[in-house]
Scaffold this motif. Sequence first.
Motif, PDB file in Angstrom:
ATOM      1  N   HIS A  20       1.112  -1.243  -0.092  1.00 33.57           N
ATOM      2  CA  HIS A  20      -0.061  -0.078  -0.025  1.00 33.57           C
ATOM      3  C   HIS A  20       0.858   1.183   0.059  1.00 33.57           C
ATOM      4  CE1 HIS A  20      -3.212  -2.776   1.261  1.00 33.57           C
ATOM      5  NE2 HIS A  20      -4.006  -1.957   0.906  1.00 33.57           N
ATOM      6  N   ALA A  21       0.496   2.142  -0.908  1.00 34.44           N
ATOM      7  CA  ALA A  21       1.185   3.484  -0.903  1.00 34.44           C
ATOM      8  C   ALA A  21       0.453   4.626  -0.210  1.00 34.44           C
ATOM      9  CB  ALA A  21       1.480   3.874  -2.252  1.00 34.44           C
ATOM     10  N   GLU A  22       1.115   5.416   0.544  1.00 33.24           N
ATOM     11  CA  GLU A  22       0.520   6.615   1.245  1.00 33.24           C
ATOM     12  C   GLU A  22      -0.387   7.251   0.388  1.00 33.24           C
ATOM     13  OE1 GLU A  22      -0.742   8.744   4.466  1.00 33.24           O
ATOM     14  OE2 GLU A  22       0.882   7.232   4.793  1.00 33.24           O
ATOM     15  N   PRO A  23      -1.547   7.377   0.601  1.00 33.35           N
ATOM     16  CA  PRO A  23      -2.458   8.283  -0.347  1.00 33.35           C
ATOM     17  C   PRO A  23      -2.535   9.840   0.080  1.00 33.35           C
ATOM     18  CG  PRO A  23      -3.963   7.108   1.431  1.00 33.35           C
ATOM     19  CD  PRO A  23      -2.470   6.609   1.635  1.00 33.35           C
ATOM     20  N   ALA A  24      -3.005  10.339  -0.930  1.00 29.96           N
ATOM     21  CA  ALA A  24      -3.119  11.910  -0.533  1.00 29.96           C
ATOM     22  C   ALA A  24      -4.662  12.087  -0.324  1.00 29.96           C
ATOM     23  CB  ALA A  24      -2.332  12.861  -1.604  1.00 29.96           C
ATOM     24  N   ILE A  25      -4.961  12.493  -1.628  1.00 28.69           N
ATOM     25  CA  ILE A  25      -6.616  12.645  -1.638  1.00 28.69           C
ATOM     26  C   ILE A  25      -7.142  11.330  -1.980  1.00 28.69           C
ATOM     27  CG2 ILE A  25      -8.484  13.887  -3.126  1.00 28.69           C
ATOM     28  CD1 ILE A  25      -6.390  15.815  -1.927  1.00 28.69           C
ATOM     29  N   VAL A  26      -8.487  11.183  -0.989  1.00 30.53           N
ATOM     30  CA  VAL A  26      -9.208   9.796  -1.028  1.00 30.53           C
ATOM     31  C   VAL A  26     -10.655  10.240  -1.271  1.00 30.53           C
ATOM     32  CG1 VAL A  26      -7.366   8.630   0.448  1.00 30.53           C
ATOM     33  CG2 VAL A  26      -9.078   9.803   1.599  1.00 30.53           C
ATOM     34  N   GLY A  27     -11.199   9.354  -1.816  1.00 30.49           N
ATOM     35  CA  GLY A  27     -12.773   9.060  -2.002  1.00 30.49           C
ATOM     36  C   GLY A  27     -13.375   8.466  -0.585  1.00 30.49           C
ATOM     37  N   THR A  28     -14.720   8.496  -0.669  1.00 27.50           N
ATOM     38  CA  THR A  28     -15.435   7.526   0.333  1.00 27.50           C
ATOM     39  C   THR A  28     -15.033   6.221   0.725  1.00 27.50           C
ATOM     40  OG1 THR A  28     -17.120   9.100  -0.162  1.00 27.50           O
ATOM     41  CG2 THR A  28     -17.866   7.354   1.245  1.00 27.50           C
ATOM     42  N   ALA A  29     -14.842   5.645  -0.450  1.00 29.87           N
ATOM     43  CA  ALA A  29     -14.576   4.169  -0.222  1.00 29.87           C
ATOM     44  C   ALA A  29     -13.186   3.887   0.172  1.00 29.87           C
ATOM     45  CB  ALA A  29     -14.770   3.407  -1.677  1.00 29.87           C
ATOM     46  N   GLN A  30     -12.265   4.684  -0.209  1.00 32.64           N
ATOM     47  CA  GLN A  30     -10.622   4.555   0.225  1.00 32.64           C
ATOM     48  C   GLN A  30     -10.769   5.121   1.662  1.00 32.64           C
ATOM     49  OE1 GLN A  30      -7.709   6.370  -1.956  1.00 32.64           O
ATOM     50  NE2 GLN A  30      -6.145   5.067  -1.285  1.00 32.64           N
ATOM     51  N   LEU A  31     -11.298   5.960   1.951  1.00 33.32           N
ATOM     52  CA  LEU A  31     -11.218   6.566   3.413  1.00 33.32           C
ATOM     53  C   LEU A  31     -11.860   5.419   4.447  1.00 33.32           C
ATOM     54  CD1 LEU A  31     -10.586   8.949   5.337  1.00 33.32           C
ATOM     55  CD2 LEU A  31     -12.655   9.726   4.788  1.00 33.32           C
ATOM     56  N   ALA A  32     -13.001   4.721   3.892  1.00 37.53           N
ATOM     57  CA  ALA A  32     -13.529   3.855   4.829  1.00 37.53           C
ATOM     58  C   ALA A  32     -12.647   2.580   4.977  1.00 37.53           C
ATOM     59  CB  ALA A  32     -14.786   3.286   4.140  1.00 37.53           C
ATOM     60  N   GLU A  33     -11.826   2.292   4.089  1.00 40.87           N
ATOM     61  CA  GLU A  33     -10.930   1.178   4.161  1.00 40.87           C
ATOM     62  C   GLU A  33      -9.673   1.610   5.009  1.00 40.87           C
ATOM     63  OE1 GLU A  33      -7.628  -1.104   1.367  1.00 40.87           O
ATOM     64  OE2 GLU A  33      -9.659  -0.312   0.312  1.00 40.87           O
ATOM     65  N   LEU A  34      -9.434   2.932   5.004  1.00 41.18           N
ATOM     66  CA  LEU A  34      -8.058   3.320   5.686  1.00 41.18           C
ATOM     67  C   LEU A  34      -8.577   3.205   7.318  1.00 41.18           C
ATOM     68  CD1 LEU A  34      -6.823   5.955   3.273  1.00 41.18           C
ATOM     69  CD2 LEU A  34      -5.603   4.219   4.263  1.00 41.18           C
ATOM     70  N   LEU A  35      -9.683   3.837   7.379  1.00 45.96           N
ATOM     71  CA  LEU A  35     -10.462   4.096   9.009  1.00 45.96           C
ATOM     72  C   LEU A  35     -10.716   2.639   9.417  1.00 45.96           C
ATOM     73  CD1 LEU A  35     -12.169   7.290   8.444  1.00 45.96           C
ATOM     74  CD2 LEU A  35      -9.877   7.103   9.558  1.00 45.96           C
ATOM     75  N   GLY A  36     -10.848   1.645   8.591  1.00 50.77           N
ATOM     76  CA  GLY A  36     -11.575   0.372   8.935  1.00 50.77           C
ATOM     77  C   GLY A  36     -12.985   0.361   9.608  1.00 50.77           C
ATOM     78  N   ILE A  37     -13.901   1.421   8.824  1.00 46.54           N
ATOM     79  CA  ILE A  37     -15.238   1.463   9.270  1.00 46.54           C
ATOM     80  C   ILE A  37     -15.978   1.521   7.718  1.00 46.54           C
ATOM     81  CG2 ILE A  37     -14.939   2.945  11.300  1.00 46.54           C
ATOM     82  CD1 ILE A  37     -15.529   5.371   9.895  1.00 46.54           C
ATOM     83  N   HIS A  38     -17.193   1.054   8.240  1.00 45.33           N
ATOM     84  CA  HIS A  38     -17.818   0.818   6.923  1.00 45.33           C
ATOM     85  C   HIS A  38     -18.204   2.204   6.012  1.00 45.33           C
ATOM     86  CE1 HIS A  38     -21.653  -0.439   4.678  1.00 45.33           C
ATOM     87  NE2 HIS A  38     -21.254  -1.568   4.757  1.00 45.33           N
ATOM     88  N   GLU A  39     -18.391   1.992   4.709  1.00 45.36           N
ATOM     89  CA  GLU A  39     -18.491   3.138   3.764  1.00 45.36           C
ATOM     90  C   GLU A  39     -19.664   3.929   4.079  1.00 45.36           C
ATOM     91  OE1 GLU A  39     -18.400   4.233  -0.821  1.00 45.36           O
ATOM     92  OE2 GLU A  39     -17.854   2.174  -0.247  1.00 45.36           O
ATOM     93  N   GLN A  40     -20.799   3.576   4.632  1.00 44.78           N
ATOM     94  CA  GLN A  40     -22.036   4.347   4.885  1.00 44.78           C
ATOM     95  C   GLN A  40     -21.915   4.974   6.124  1.00 44.78           C
ATOM     96  OE1 GLN A  40     -25.041   0.977   5.061  1.00 44.78           O
ATOM     97  NE2 GLN A  40     -25.625   1.897   2.963  1.00 44.78           N
ATOM     98  N   THR A  41     -20.883   4.431   6.976  1.00 47.96           N
ATOM     99  CA  THR A  41     -20.537   5.227   8.360  1.00 47.96           C
ATOM    100  C   THR A  41     -19.638   6.491   7.907  1.00 47.96           C
ATOM    101  OG1 THR A  41     -20.818   3.284   9.628  1.00 47.96           O
ATOM    102  CG2 THR A  41     -19.604   5.188  10.370  1.00 47.96           C
TER     103      THR A  41
END
Length: 129
Positions: free
Chosen positions: A62-83
């Motif tokens: 995994h590379a360090e992302p800069a700008i992220v969308g909802t799905a990638q942010l959910a993956e990085l935070l380890g929470i559901h995309e709807q949350t």
Amino acid sequence: MDLDGVARTLAVSSVTARRWASDGRIPGVRIGGQWRFWAPAVLTRAVGPEAASHVPALPPGHAEPAIVGTAQLAELLGIHEQTVTVLLRKGAIPATKVGHQWRAYWPNIRDRIAAGLPLIDPTEPEAPS
């Protein structure tokens, strides 16, 4: 990293890890009712910077992302995309809506988690969404 991951890493119970996070002994932030941590920051605070240098900040490949969308942010935070979407709409996560999609700057979010700070600084003016 979630609460159980921190507990395993520090060889303590989940109850102890939660208490340490609540007391500010280890940096973390509650997102959607769940604790989230940045492993290098936890290890630096708990056992020193030498230990933190031996733990990768991201999983292999995994590379360090800069700008992220909802799905990638959910993956990085380890929470559901709807949350994530609900928290974005409430303004609990710093992001900007571009058209119909949310965009967030991951390094700012990561740094706030690592410092144990709320994701939104209450002293900053609200950004338009």
